[in-house]
Design a protein around this motif. Structure first.
Motif, PDB file in Angstrom:
ATOM      1  N   ASP A  80     -58.017 -15.075 -58.118  1.00  0.00           N
ATOM      2  CA  ASP A  80     -56.589 -15.183 -58.434  1.00  0.00           C
ATOM      3  C   ASP A  80     -56.243 -13.962 -59.289  1.00  0.00           C
ATOM      4  O   ASP A  80     -56.405 -13.982 -60.511  1.00  0.00           O
ATOM      5  CB  ASP A  80     -56.299 -16.489 -59.168  1.00  0.00           C
ATOM      6  N   PHE A  81     -55.792 -12.896 -58.640  1.00  0.00           N
ATOM      7  CA  PHE A  81     -55.485 -11.636 -59.305  1.00  0.00           C
ATOM      8  C   PHE A  81     -53.980 -11.542 -59.505  1.00  0.00           C
ATOM      9  O   PHE A  81     -53.218 -11.562 -58.539  1.00  0.00           O
ATOM     10  CB  PHE A  81     -55.987 -10.468 -58.448  1.00  0.00           C
ATOM     11  N   ARG A  82     -53.558 -11.472 -60.764  1.00  0.00           N
ATOM     12  CA  ARG A  82     -52.144 -11.373 -61.098  1.00  0.00           C
ATOM     13  C   ARG A  82     -51.927 -10.083 -61.882  1.00  0.00           C
ATOM     14  O   ARG A  82     -51.869 -10.086 -63.121  1.00  0.00           O
ATOM     15  CB  ARG A  82     -51.700 -12.566 -61.931  1.00  0.00           C
ATOM     16  N   PRO A  83     -51.817  -8.961 -61.195  1.00  0.00           N
ATOM     17  CA  PRO A  83     -51.744  -7.669 -61.881  1.00  0.00           C
ATOM     18  C   PRO A  83     -50.549  -7.540 -62.807  1.00  0.00           C
ATOM     19  O   PRO A  83     -50.637  -6.891 -63.855  1.00  0.00           O
ATOM     20  CB  PRO A  83     -51.688  -6.661 -60.724  1.00  0.00           C
ATOM     21  N   GLN A  84     -49.411  -8.148 -62.440  1.00  0.00           N
ATOM     22  CA  GLN A  84     -48.224  -8.044 -63.294  1.00  0.00           C
ATOM     23  C   GLN A  84     -48.410  -8.785 -64.617  1.00  0.00           C
ATOM     24  O   GLN A  84     -47.779  -8.436 -65.617  1.00  0.00           O
ATOM     25  CB  GLN A  84     -46.999  -8.601 -62.556  1.00  0.00           C
ATOM     26  N   GLU A  85     -49.261  -9.794 -64.630  1.00  0.00           N
ATOM     27  CA  GLU A  85     -49.501 -10.579 -65.837  1.00  0.00           C
ATOM     28  C   GLU A  85     -50.772 -10.154 -66.563  1.00  0.00           C
ATOM     29  O   GLU A  85     -51.058 -10.650 -67.664  1.00  0.00           O
ATOM     30  CB  GLU A  85     -49.604 -12.064 -65.489  1.00  0.00           C
ATOM     31  N   GLY A  86     -51.546  -9.269 -65.954  1.00  0.00           N
ATOM     32  CA  GLY A  86     -52.797  -8.843 -66.578  1.00  0.00           C
ATOM     33  C   GLY A  86     -53.846  -9.934 -66.593  1.00  0.00           C
ATOM     34  O   GLY A  86     -54.586 -10.090 -67.577  1.00  0.00           O
ATOM     35  N   ILE A  87     -53.942 -10.692 -65.491  1.00  0.00           N
ATOM     36  CA  ILE A  87     -54.880 -11.808 -65.409  1.00  0.00           C
ATOM     37  C   ILE A  87     -55.724 -11.691 -64.136  1.00  0.00           C
ATOM     38  O   ILE A  87     -55.201 -11.399 -63.061  1.00  0.00           O
ATOM     39  CB  ILE A  87     -54.137 -13.163 -65.402  1.00  0.00           C
ATOM     40  N   LEU A  88     -56.997 -11.922 -64.280  1.00  0.00           N
ATOM     41  CA  LEU A  88     -57.912 -11.986 -63.145  1.00  0.00           C
ATOM     42  C   LEU A  88     -58.789 -13.219 -63.319  1.00  0.00           C
ATOM     43  O   LEU A  88     -59.530 -13.326 -64.298  1.00  0.00           O
ATOM     44  CB  LEU A  88     -58.776 -10.726 -63.071  1.00  0.00           C
ATOM     45  N   LYS A  89     -58.685 -14.158 -62.380  1.00  0.00           N
ATOM     46  CA  LYS A  89     -59.517 -15.357 -62.384  1.00  0.00           C
ATOM     47  C   LYS A  89     -60.401 -15.347 -61.145  1.00  0.00           C
ATOM     48  O   LYS A  89     -60.022 -14.809 -60.106  1.00  0.00           O
ATOM     49  CB  LYS A  89     -58.655 -16.629 -62.368  1.00  0.00           C
ATOM     50  N   GLY A  90     -61.552 -15.983 -61.247  1.00  0.00           N
ATOM     51  CA  GLY A  90     -62.396 -16.053 -60.065  1.00  0.00           C
ATOM     52  C   GLY A  90     -63.605 -16.939 -60.252  1.00  0.00           C
ATOM     53  O   GLY A  90     -63.850 -17.472 -61.342  1.00  0.00           O
TER      54      GLY A  90
END
Length: 217
Positions: A80-90
């Motif tokens: 779950d990569f959310r570049p606009q929010e600065g979050i990377l989950k996996g």
């Protein structure tokens, strides 16, 4: 093969597909020297201290010359990569990896008394690591990333050498290998936290956070 793009509405599907198709193993197995990315064959940690308390465990452990083998044999099963929010989950899964170290231990592990020092080795089976990586540096930059993760293994065969009754102790430990896997999770969580923090901070020196995953895919 087309690369994943930030404006792709299915970017997470693309990354998952690419991670299982692209031959990334040599990069992770051998490391990437120009980016100071550590090799995973083996992955080495000079020293680590862990304390853990639960209903069946109260133990203090320290390890030196820690090496983990076969960690490159992983699979990315969720992203779950959310570049606009600065979050990377996996989630990363491992069918099997091995570890060995020099150790010192004091306390009880799954109600098994362990006091001494020497060498230890273990086989970790059917494990997964859920991670959340956040970037306080902003969209187009990359500061020191924050890493939170949870590690779980179904089974852990462990062998300790240097205890007074090591044969008996090893037999008891491995009769209770599933319980030992649960009780040793904090140790492996710390190992993976060290690995992912180092890995992404080194990438951050060269690449903005919103491009980190796309750099590989």
């Amino acid at each position: 093969m087309p690369r994943c793009r930030l404006n792709d509405r299915y970017i997470n599907d693309c990354i998952l597909w690419a991670s299982n198709m692209v031959q990334l193993e040599p990069h992770f197995r051998n490391g990437i020297e120009v980016l100071d990315i550590p090799a995973l064959d083996p992955y080495k940690v000079p020293a680590m201290n862990v304390s853990h308390t639960s209903s069946v465990t109260s133990v203090q452990m320290s390890g030196t010359n820690i090496e983990c083998d076969k960690m490159y044999n992983y699979k990315l099963t969720y992203i779950d990569f959310r570049p606009q929010e600065g979050i990377l989950k996996g989630r990363i899964t491992f069918p099997l990896f091995l570890s060995n170290a020099d150790y010192s231990i004091y306390g009880t592990l799954a109600k098994i008394p362990l006091i001494g020092n020497g060498k230890t080795s273990s086989n970790v089976s059917n494990a997964h690591c859920d991670f959340v990586i956040t970037n306080p540096g902003g969209l187009n930059s990359c500061g020191n990333v924050n890493v939170k993760l949870h590690f779980k293994a179904e089974d852990l065969k462990v062998y300790v050498y240097g205890l007074a009754s090591e044969d008996t102790t090893n037999a008891i430990l491995n009769e209770n290998s599933k319980t030992i896997a649960a009780e040793m999770s904090p140790t492996f969580e710390k190992l993976f936290e060290i690995l992912l923090t180092r890995y992404f901070n080194n990438l951050c020196k060269k690449i903005p956070f919103n491009q980190l995953v796309l750099y590989l895919f």
